[in-house]
Design an enzyme around this catalytic site. Sequence first.
Site, PDB file in Angstrom:
ATOM      1  N   GLY A  25     -10.675  11.831 -34.215  1.00  0.00           N
ATOM      2  CA  GLY A  25     -11.676  11.873 -33.231  1.00  0.00           C
ATOM      3  C   GLY A  25     -11.910  13.269 -32.608  1.00  0.00           C
ATOM      4  N   TYR A  26     -13.241  13.697 -32.496  1.00  0.00           N
ATOM      5  CA  TYR A  26     -13.739  14.812 -31.718  1.00  0.00           C
ATOM      6  C   TYR A  26     -14.621  14.964 -30.622  1.00  0.00           C
ATOM      7  CZ  TYR A  26     -18.016  13.536 -34.228  1.00  0.00           C
ATOM      8  OH  TYR A  26     -18.984  12.681 -34.406  1.00  0.00           O
ATOM      9  N   GLY A  27     -14.800  13.695 -30.116  1.00  0.00           N
ATOM     10  CA  GLY A  27     -15.701  13.133 -29.065  1.00  0.00           C
ATOM     11  C   GLY A  27     -14.922  12.449 -28.126  1.00  0.00           C
ATOM     12  N   GLU A  99     -19.154   2.820 -32.175  1.00  0.00           N
ATOM     13  CA  GLU A  99     -19.860   4.177 -32.729  1.00  0.00           C
ATOM     14  C   GLU A  99     -21.313   3.462 -33.533  1.00  0.00           C
ATOM     15  OE1 GLU A  99     -18.544   7.138 -32.348  1.00  0.00           O
ATOM     16  OE2 GLU A  99     -16.922   6.250 -31.046  1.00  0.00           O
TER      17      GLU A  99
HETATM   18  C1  SIN Z   1     -15.934  10.731 -32.088  1.00  0.00           C
HETATM   19  O1  SIN Z   1     -15.337  10.905 -30.694  1.00  0.00           O
HETATM   20  O2  SIN Z   1     -14.950  11.287 -32.896  1.00  0.00           O
HETATM   21  C2  SIN Z   1     -17.002  10.485 -32.317  1.00  0.00           C
HETATM   22  C3  SIN Z   1     -18.163  10.790 -31.190  1.00  0.00           C
HETATM   23  C4  SIN Z   1     -17.774   9.833 -29.959  1.00  0.00           C
HETATM   24  O3  SIN Z   1     -17.630   8.585 -30.071  1.00  0.00           O
HETATM   25  O4  SIN Z   1     -17.990  10.574 -28.985  1.00  0.00           O
END
Ligand code: SIN
Length: 196
Positions: A25-27, A99
Amino acid sequence: MNVNTIELNRARQSLEDYDEIWLFGYGSLIYKVDFPYLEKSPAYIQGWARRFWQGSHDHRGTPEKPGRVATLIKQSNARCDGMAYRVTEGVFEHLDHREKNGYLRHEVSIMLVKENGQIIKKRGLIYIADEDNEAYLGETSEQQIACQIAASCGPSGENSEYLIALDQALTDLGADDQHVKNISAYLTQLLADKPS
Ligand code: SIN
């Protein structure tokens, strides 16, 4: 706008040949963990940069007034820090729904950063919204991005909350992301200038 990726993701890759499934996860997946996981670890991926270039019509904005959320763009020397979760296959039922506004699952090498500094490489999955999805907004100045975020709100709340929570989560991880920091600084200024 309906750019629903649920069916595309279901057909995308078989998870049966994974001994363990890691999700990076990056967001919002760093700070809004509304899914079960078996273990988690700070992690990074290489060759990808986090950018607020994806439109949000269903969470942090509306079809008429989309917000902006994070996606990843390919950049050869980049490193993107985030959180990795070891999950079971069942979790993707929920995550594909969460998502669904343009994000597709991709396979990637995830580098877990253990407490003793050891790096462990795992094969895993990430959600990326690329430029071919209808909700994609693309590049504009960081100042413009901050203005759009300050003005957007959707069913999941203010777009500014997304940015502030991500900025805080990255700080907590000790991650350095200049793009997020710059937009955050513009947003702080905009919110301070806003008449109450
Ligand atoms: C993520 O967080 O990895 C995907 C983007 C998001 O849901 O903000």
